[in-house]
Scaffold this motif. Structure first.
Motif, short mmCIF file in Angstrom:
data_model
loop_
_atom_site.label_atom_id
_atom_site.label_comp_id
_atom_site.label_asym_id
_atom_site.label_seq_id
_atom_site.Cartn_x
_atom_site.Cartn_y
_atom_site.Cartn_z
N LEU A 163 26.86 -23.86 58.08
CA LEU A 163 26.54 -25.28 57.90
C LEU A 163 25.25 -25.59 58.65
CD1 LEU A 163 30.02 -26.92 58.71
CD2 LEU A 163 29.23 -26.05 56.50
N VAL A 164 24.35 -26.35 58.02
CA VAL A 164 23.18 -26.88 58.72
C VAL A 164 23.60 -28.21 59.32
CG1 VAL A 164 20.78 -27.63 58.53
CG2 VAL A 164 21.62 -25.75 57.09
N THR A 165 23.78 -28.23 60.64
CA THR A 165 24.29 -29.42 61.31
C THR A 165 23.20 -30.25 61.98
OG1 THR A 165 24.82 -28.05 63.24
CG2 THR A 165 26.59 -28.48 61.66
N PHE A 166 21.95 -29.76 61.93
CA PHE A 166 20.82 -30.58 62.34
C PHE A 166 19.63 -30.22 61.49
CE2 PHE A 166 16.98 -31.88 64.35
CZ PHE A 166 17.28 -33.13 64.86
N SER A 167 18.97 -31.25 60.94
CA SER A 167 17.70 -31.10 60.25
C SER A 167 16.91 -32.37 60.50
CB SER A 167 17.90 -30.88 58.75
OG SER A 167 16.65 -30.70 58.09
N CYS A 191 23.46 -23.77 61.78
CA CYS A 191 22.01 -23.67 61.65
C CYS A 191 21.37 -24.98 62.09
CB CYS A 191 21.60 -23.41 60.19
SG CYS A 191 22.60 -22.21 59.30
N HIS A 192 20.18 -24.87 62.68
CA HIS A 192 19.39 -26.04 63.08
C HIS A 192 17.97 -25.89 62.55
CE1 HIS A 192 22.02 -26.98 66.90
NE2 HIS A 192 22.64 -27.23 65.77
N PHE A 193 17.46 -26.94 61.88
CA PHE A 193 16.08 -26.99 61.40
C PHE A 193 15.37 -28.12 62.14
CE2 PHE A 193 17.78 -25.82 56.90
CZ PHE A 193 18.00 -24.51 57.30
N VAL A 194 14.27 -27.79 62.82
CA VAL A 194 13.57 -28.79 63.63
C VAL A 194 12.08 -28.78 63.30
CG1 VAL A 194 13.09 -29.62 65.97
CG2 VAL A 194 15.23 -28.39 65.49
N HIS A 195 11.51 -29.93 62.96
CA HIS A 195 10.08 -30.03 62.69
C HIS A 195 9.39 -30.89 63.74
CE1 HIS A 195 10.37 -34.18 61.13
NE2 HIS A 195 11.40 -33.80 60.39
#
Length: 252
Positions: A163-167, A191-195
């Motif tokens: 699960l992507v729990t942060f984007s 998973c975490h995606f950070v920009h």
């Protein structure tokens, strides 16, 4: 739903030193627009858990030879390629989702799917459960990732591999909190995606990911410019530096 701040990864049952942190690549631009990026991803060394293939907001209307070549190079290097399937937060029809998935398999032989814009409330659980169950009949053991971008209802954890729990932005990530229920699962599930993350905060961001129990990450200094740009379309400016911090070796 209650939340904890700064939960050590060890509370998930896996000590921080045992977690194999690696990259989940949300969607580099088309290979014609980003040939160097696709070439870099296929290079031996970076610990890639998977790379998302998004041809044209999905698989497109016909096979794309450039995407076929790029995906083939990754798969030949032992890297999972996932087809992006848009759920439109549960609004998009079930048949359209499955048709996209089938085209990804027929044209690009993907290893699994990322369900983008996945709903997160409990009311849509049956719909996503049906979608994931059908995806699992299309090929042997597909890797399925649900991209909620936030902590969803805990029932979603039973449906997918990850699960992507942060984007979102670095400004939000550095003050983010982790849902209490995630402590019942190992870091490999999240998973975490950070920009918009500056180079000088790499160590801090990696600590946050470990504390919150997420072993698949994508950090970039690219910005979304208020939603006008896709920050995931190109590589972070500090790619070599973050690779060296995490270490080499492709994850299985």
């Amino acid at each position: 739903m209650s939340y904890l701040t700064g939960t050590p990864a060890g509370t998930t049952g896996t000590g921080a030193t045992d977690v194999r942190t690696g990259f989940g690549v949300p969607g580099i631009a088309h290979p014609l627009l980003a040939p160097a990026e696709w070439g870099e991803l296929a290079r031996p060394g970076p610990p890639l858990h998977w790379v998302v293939l998004d041809v044209a907001g999905g698989p497109g209307v016909r096979p794309d030879p450039h995407c076929l070549q790029a995906a083939g190079r990754l798969r030949n290097a032992g890297i999972r390629v996932l087809g992006r399937v848009d759920t439109a937060y549960g609004i998009r029809a079930f048949a359209e989702r499955i048709a996209d998935a089938q085209r990804y398999l027929d044209w690009y032989q993907v290893d699994g799917f990322l369900l983008d814009r996945c709903p997160s409330d409990g009311g849509t659980l049956p719909d996503i459960r049906r979608t994931v169950a059908t995806l699992r009949t299309l090929r042997d053991a597909p890797h399925v990732v649900l991209d909620h971008g936030t902590h969803p209802h805990p029932g979603y954890a039973a449906l997918a591999d990850q699960l992507v729990t942060f984007s979102g932005s670095w400004n939000d990530y550095r003050w983010s909190q982790v849902a209490e229920w995630t402590a019942d699962h190992p870091p490999e599930r999240f998973c975490h995606f950070v920009h918009g993350m500056p180079r000088g905060h790499l160590d801090e961001a990696l600590r946050i990911a470990r504390w919150q129990g997420a072993s698949t990450i994508w950090f970039t200094d690219r910005h979304d410019r208020g939603g006008r740009c896709d920050p995931w379309e190109t590589m972070p400016g500090y790619w070599d530096e973050i690779v060296s911090r995490i270490g080499t070796g492709v994850s299985e």
